[in-house]
Design a protein around this motif. Structure first.
Motif, PDB file in Angstrom:
ATOM      1  N   GLN A  82       0.804  -1.204   0.000  1.00  0.00           N
ATOM      2  CA  GLN A  82       0.000   0.000   0.000  1.00  0.00           C
ATOM      3  C   GLN A  82       0.851   1.274   0.000  1.00  0.00           C
ATOM      4  N   LYS A  83       2.129   1.154   0.278  1.00  0.00           N
ATOM      5  CA  LYS A  83       3.040   2.297   0.284  1.00  0.00           C
ATOM      6  C   LYS A  83       2.620   3.362   1.284  1.00  0.00           C
ATOM      7  N   ASP A  84       2.345   2.930   2.506  1.00  0.00           N
ATOM      8  CA  ASP A  84       2.028   3.879   3.558  1.00  0.00           C
ATOM      9  C   ASP A  84       3.236   4.758   3.851  1.00  0.00           C
ATOM     10  N   VAL A  85       2.988   6.002   4.234  1.00  0.00           N
ATOM     11  CA  VAL A  85       4.044   6.949   4.580  1.00  0.00           C
ATOM     12  C   VAL A  85       3.970   7.205   6.077  1.00  0.00           C
ATOM     13  N   PHE A  86       5.066   6.963   6.797  1.00  0.00           N
ATOM     14  CA  PHE A  86       5.093   7.129   8.244  1.00  0.00           C
ATOM     15  C   PHE A  86       5.770   8.432   8.650  1.00  0.00           C
ATOM     16  N   TYR A  87       5.289   9.007   9.770  1.00  0.00           N
ATOM     17  CA  TYR A  87       5.855  10.245  10.291  1.00  0.00           C
ATOM     18  C   TYR A  87       6.292  10.026  11.745  1.00  0.00           C
ATOM     19  N   PRO A  88       7.439  10.597  12.155  1.00  0.00           N
ATOM     20  CA  PRO A  88       7.953  10.388  13.508  1.00  0.00           C
ATOM     21  C   PRO A  88       7.290  11.306  14.533  1.00  0.00           C
ATOM     22  N   ILE A  89       5.976  11.188  14.671  1.00  0.00           N
ATOM     23  CA  ILE A  89       5.238  11.974  15.655  1.00  0.00           C
ATOM     24  C   ILE A  89       4.297  11.056  16.416  1.00  0.00           C
ATOM     25  N   GLY A  90       3.911  11.469  17.621  1.00  0.00           N
ATOM     26  CA  GLY A  90       3.039  10.644  18.437  1.00  0.00           C
ATOM     27  C   GLY A  90       3.661   9.290  18.721  1.00  0.00           C
ATOM     28  N   THR A  91       2.811   8.279  18.835  1.00  0.00           N
ATOM     29  CA  THR A  91       3.283   6.900  18.976  1.00  0.00           C
ATOM     30  C   THR A  91       3.438   6.257  17.604  1.00  0.00           C
ATOM     31  N   ARG A  92       2.537   6.586  16.708  1.00  0.00           N
ATOM     32  CA  ARG A  92       2.582   6.108  15.328  1.00  0.00           C
ATOM     33  C   ARG A  92       1.696   7.007  14.479  1.00  0.00           C
ATOM     34  N   ALA A  93       2.169   7.379  13.321  1.00  0.00           N
ATOM     35  CA  ALA A  93       1.389   8.241  12.435  1.00  0.00           C
ATOM     36  C   ALA A  93       1.695   7.864  11.000  1.00  0.00           C
ATOM     37  N   TRP A  94       0.670   7.758  10.168  1.00  0.00           N
ATOM     38  CA  TRP A  94       0.877   7.325   8.799  1.00  0.00           C
ATOM     39  C   TRP A  94      -0.258   7.783   7.890  1.00  0.00           C
ATOM     40  N   THR A  95       0.037   7.863   6.620  1.00  0.00           N
ATOM     41  CA  THR A  95      -0.989   8.095   5.606  1.00  0.00           C
ATOM     42  C   THR A  95      -1.011   6.884   4.688  1.00  0.00           C
ATOM     43  N   GLY A  96      -2.193   6.497   4.266  1.00  0.00           N
ATOM     44  CA  GLY A  96      -2.320   5.314   3.426  1.00  0.00           C
ATOM     45  C   GLY A  96      -3.099   5.595   2.167  1.00  0.00           C
TER      46      GLY A  96
ATOM     47  N   LEU B  82       5.230  19.862  11.336  1.00  0.00           N
ATOM     48  CA  LEU B  82       5.348  18.459  10.936  1.00  0.00           C
ATOM     49  C   LEU B  82       6.746  18.174  10.408  1.00  0.00           C
ATOM     50  N   PRO B  83       7.437  17.169  10.932  1.00  0.00           N
ATOM     51  CA  PRO B  83       8.756  16.793  10.418  1.00  0.00           C
ATOM     52  C   PRO B  83       8.635  15.990   9.136  1.00  0.00           C
ATOM     53  N   ALA B  84       9.757  15.736   8.494  1.00  0.00           N
ATOM     54  CA  ALA B  84       9.776  14.931   7.282  1.00  0.00           C
ATOM     55  C   ALA B  84       9.384  13.498   7.606  1.00  0.00           C
TER      56      ALA B  84
ATOM     57  N   THR C 247      -0.394  17.115   8.090  1.00  0.00           N
ATOM     58  CA  THR C 247      -0.337  18.443   8.702  1.00  0.00           C
ATOM     59  C   THR C 247      -1.669  18.786   9.355  1.00  0.00           C
ATOM     60  N   ILE C 248      -2.752  18.489   8.660  1.00  0.00           N
ATOM     61  CA  ILE C 248      -4.096  18.742   9.194  1.00  0.00           C
ATOM     62  C   ILE C 248      -4.340  17.889  10.433  1.00  0.00           C
ATOM     63  N   LEU C 249      -4.052  16.606  10.329  1.00  0.00           N
ATOM     64  CA  LEU C 249      -4.338  15.700  11.437  1.00  0.00           C
ATOM     65  C   LEU C 249      -3.463  16.003  12.647  1.00  0.00           C
ATOM     66  N   ASN C 250      -2.223  16.381  12.434  1.00  0.00           N
ATOM     67  CA  ASN C 250      -1.340  16.723  13.544  1.00  0.00           C
ATOM     68  C   ASN C 250      -1.866  17.942  14.294  1.00  0.00           C
ATOM     69  N   SER C 251      -2.341  18.934  13.552  1.00  0.00           N
ATOM     70  CA  SER C 251      -2.866  20.144  14.184  1.00  0.00           C
ATOM     71  C   SER C 251      -4.081  19.838  15.048  1.00  0.00           C
TER      72      SER C 251
ATOM     73  N   GLU D 261       3.118  15.007  26.807  1.00  0.00           N
ATOM     74  CA  GLU D 261       3.527  13.618  26.597  1.00  0.00           C
ATOM     75  C   GLU D 261       3.155  13.085  25.221  1.00  0.00           C
ATOM     76  N   ALA D 262       2.371  13.862  24.463  1.00  0.00           N
ATOM     77  CA  ALA D 262       1.810  13.361  23.204  1.00  0.00           C
ATOM     78  C   ALA D 262       2.820  13.281  22.063  1.00  0.00           C
ATOM     79  N   ARG D 263       3.925  14.004  22.159  1.00  0.00           N
ATOM     80  CA  ARG D 263       4.963  14.007  21.127  1.00  0.00           C
ATOM     81  C   ARG D 263       4.415  14.473  19.765  1.00  0.00           C
ATOM     82  N   LEU D 264       3.694  15.578  19.810  1.00  0.00           N
ATOM     83  CA  LEU D 264       3.114  16.164  18.603  1.00  0.00           C
ATOM     84  C   LEU D 264       3.706  17.561  18.406  1.00  0.00           C
ATOM     85  N   PRO D 265       4.672  17.711  17.503  1.00  0.00           N
ATOM     86  CA  PRO D 265       5.343  18.997  17.306  1.00  0.00           C
ATOM     87  C   PRO D 265       4.453  20.020  16.605  1.00  0.00           C
TER      88      PRO D 265
END
Length: 204
Positions: free
Chosen positions: A115-129, A199-201, A174-178, A192-196
């Motif tokens: 599916q080529k999900d894209v992961f982001y180093p925020i929260g516990t786990r974050a991805w777009t599918g 959004l990082p790369a 970016t929308i979901l992180n906000s 504690e949420a680790r949400l900058p």
């Protein structure tokens, strides 16, 4: 999850608002710009009227906190429509719920396959599918108990015909992180949420 069309146009508000007023004003300037880019419009609306519980359909962070549970609920959803769209399908639908398990990236990667999900180093786990699905999990000790683990899942969906051809993974996350940052503030666990704020790369 499949996003369904609204069953009654009378539930929708007549006058549109800008992106910065959506989802209880939980879109920051970066998210607002992302909404404009992937929607191709500048005027939006949320459901009007009241739900079957006698509460406003219009989303509120406070009500989402109050009704946060381990299953999806219409009382913890923000549903956004384009004013100019007549299809009845939402442009965005954002859901909030507690988790009964601990999210792990390696499990998601195994499930993703090709599916080529894209992961982001925020929260516990974050991805777009694929098909515009976007998910973010963040730690929050305040929600632990009664079968729930100390994590919150925030997920965003869209009907396939609602996004522009220029929509990318970055704008969606970016929308979901906000929104997730604002909800973490409401829950009292932003530290504690680790949400900058920015959004990082994506992860390698």
């Amino acid at each position: 999850m499949t996003v369904s069309a609204c069953s009654s146009d009378s539930q929708k508000k007549g006058a549109g608002v800008s992106a910065g007023h959506l989802c209880d004003a939980s879109f920051d300037s970066h998210a607002t710009a992302a909404v404009k880019k992937i929607s191709g419009v500048t005027s939006f609306e949320e459901l009007a009227g009241k739900n079957k519980y006698g509460e406003p359909n219009r989303f509120s962070l406070t009500r989402a906190h109050k009704h946060l549970g381990t299953s999806l609920s219409p009382r913890t959803q923000c549903t956004v429509y384009k004013v100019s769209d007549e299809s009845g399908y939402p442009f965005l639908q954002i859901d909030f719920k507690k988790l009964t398990y601990t999210p792990k990236r390696e499990v998601q990667e195994k499930q993703s396959g090709l599916q080529k999900d894209v992961f982001y180093p925020i929260g516990t786990r974050a991805w777009t599918g694929k098909e515009y699905a976007t998910s973010l999990y963040f730690p929050c000790k305040a929600v632990e108990g009664k079968g729930a683990k100390p994590f919150v899942h925030v997920a965003m969906y869209s009907a396939t015909n609602q996004m522009t051809s220029t929509s990318t993974s970055k704008e969606r996350m970016t929308i979901l992180n906000s929104v997730s940052r604002e909800f973490a503030k409401e829950l009292g666990c932003l530290d504690e949420a680790r949400l900058p704020a920015r959004l990082p790369a994506p992860s390698k």
